[in-house]
Design a protein around this motif. Structure first.
Motif, PDB file in Angstrom:
ATOM      1  N   GLU A  83       0.845  -1.192   0.000  1.00 43.62           N
ATOM      2  CA  GLU A  83       0.000   0.000   0.000  1.00 43.62           C
ATOM      3  C   GLU A  83       0.888   1.253   0.000  1.00 43.62           C
ATOM      4  O   GLU A  83       1.256   1.752   1.068  1.00 43.62           O
ATOM      5  N   LYS A  88      -1.765   6.558  -1.485  1.00 42.07           N
ATOM      6  CA  LYS A  88      -2.899   6.319  -0.584  1.00 42.07           C
ATOM      7  C   LYS A  88      -3.505   7.650  -0.157  1.00 42.07           C
ATOM      8  O   LYS A  88      -4.725   7.806  -0.093  1.00 42.07           O
ATOM      9  N   GLU A 128      -0.118  -3.196  -6.721  1.00 40.33           N
ATOM     10  CA  GLU A 128      -0.337  -2.735  -5.345  1.00 40.33           C
ATOM     11  C   GLU A 128      -1.760  -3.025  -4.933  1.00 40.33           C
ATOM     12  O   GLU A 128      -2.597  -3.405  -5.751  1.00 40.33           O
ATOM     13  N   LYS A 129      -2.052  -2.850  -3.597  1.00 43.78           N
ATOM     14  CA  LYS A 129      -3.358  -3.267  -3.071  1.00 43.78           C
ATOM     15  C   LYS A 129      -3.978  -2.232  -2.127  1.00 43.78           C
ATOM     16  O   LYS A 129      -4.556  -2.586  -1.097  1.00 43.78           O
ATOM     17  N   ASP A 130      -3.911  -0.986  -2.487  1.00 46.14           N
ATOM     18  CA  ASP A 130      -4.437   0.067  -1.628  1.00 46.14           C
ATOM     19  C   ASP A 130      -5.967   0.068  -1.653  1.00 46.14           C
ATOM     20  O   ASP A 130      -6.568   0.317  -2.703  1.00 46.14           O
TER      21      ASP A 130
END
Length: 310
Positions: A83, A88, A128-130
């Motif tokens: 993240e 973010k 990515e996994k934000d």
């Protein structure tokens, strides 16, 4: 840009704060990726900052995004970055409209490129996994026209239990001075994703209620916004199916990401095999009748829509 109605501008992300988040994020990135660290074959490495064919893993917090990200990050041609702190925070600015899309796009492209360069992964696919990206899918799809989106969703009752065990939205965290990766203070204060006409209500509900509220907003936004994209750019995964049938889930993801290398598919299967089926259904033992009522008050209709039944 994507909010239900205008919110006050987010003045908290100054140029100085953005620079600090960027620097801290670059320093932390290597440590966070340590278990995925591997040498990059010379044939895959290029000296470029260009972000090509990025993979965005979407989902509400505690819905399986971390697990899915670790699986995707095991692919030899993927550079996975958990993240990223800076983007973010910028995601909130996009949602609120306090930054122009052009300015935000420069930050997204530049910071992703910097993460690739710092890890020596130029030429690899960025991933990515934000969770905040659930609210800015149209922006991401336009800035990265070759991006694909993996969305994992989970039973909101289990999410509420798991999320309320963390300090992020809990009333006891209010005023502690602690904050999340993007700089948002912990506690019961309303977040940018809370409906403007319900912001006062948000702080009054229980910790479980706020966590269920979060699940509804993140999951609902992802479903709505992803539905506007071409089907070949999106894949939805039900968390319960992933952990109960990991080999099948690995094949679905491998096909979606066009993984042709047998070594890549083997790595993906090895990661998915670490899924924990006992994480499903915890709400049945953890929620009292009163707790369940709090959760259903916020998430009931969406649970029904997604076929999560008692």
């Amino acid at each position: 840009m994507t909010s239900d109605s205008p919110l006050p501008p987010h003045a908290g992300l100054s140029t100085v704060k953005a620079a600090k988040l960027a620097a801290v994020g670059l320093l932390a990135d290597r440590k966070e990726r340590r278990d995925l660290e591997r040498p990059v074959e010379s044939g895959n490495r290029r000296f470029t900052l260009k972000v090509e064919r990025p993979i965005f893993i979407l989902g509400a917090p505690r819905s399986g995004t971390t697990f899915l990200g670790s699986c995707v990050g095991a692919l030899p041609d993927v550079s996975y970055h958990y993240e990223p702190r800076l983007t973010k925070a910028v995601a909130r600015c996009v949602y609120e409209g306090s930054w122009s899309p052009q300015r935000a796009a420069r930050y997204f492209r530049g910071y992703y490129g910097a993460l690739l360069a710092a890890s020596g992964h130029g030429g690899l696919r960025f991933a990515e996994k934000d969770p905040e990206n659930c609210f800015i899918v149209p922006f991401l799809a336009e800035v990265f026209p070759d991006a694909v989106f993996l969305h994992v969703y989970r039973d909101g009752r289990d999410v509420a239990v798991s999320h309320a065990e963390q300090p992020w939205l809990n009333a006891a965290s209010t005023g502690t001075g602690r904050s999340g990766r993007g700089g948002t203070p912990w506690g019961a204060a309303p977040r940018f994703w809370v409906e403007p006409d319900r912001r006062d209500e948000f702080s009054r509900v229980s910790d479980l209620g706020r966590s269920a509220w979060m699940w509804r907003r993140f999951t609902g936004s992802a479903l709505t916004q992803l539905a506007e994209l071409p089907a070949d750019r999106v894949r939805h995964l039900r968390y319960e199916d992933v952990v109960r049938r990991p080999a099948e889930a690995a094949e679905v993801v491998a096909d979606f990401l066009e993984v042709g290398d047998p070594a890549g598919r083997k790595a993906l299967h090895a990661r998915f095999a670490k899924a924990r089926p006992n994480s499903v259904g915890r709400w049945r033992q953890r929620l009292t009748e009163e707790d369940l009522a709090d959760v259903l008050a916020q998430a009931g209709p969406l649970l029904t829509e997604l076929d999560y039944h008692p």
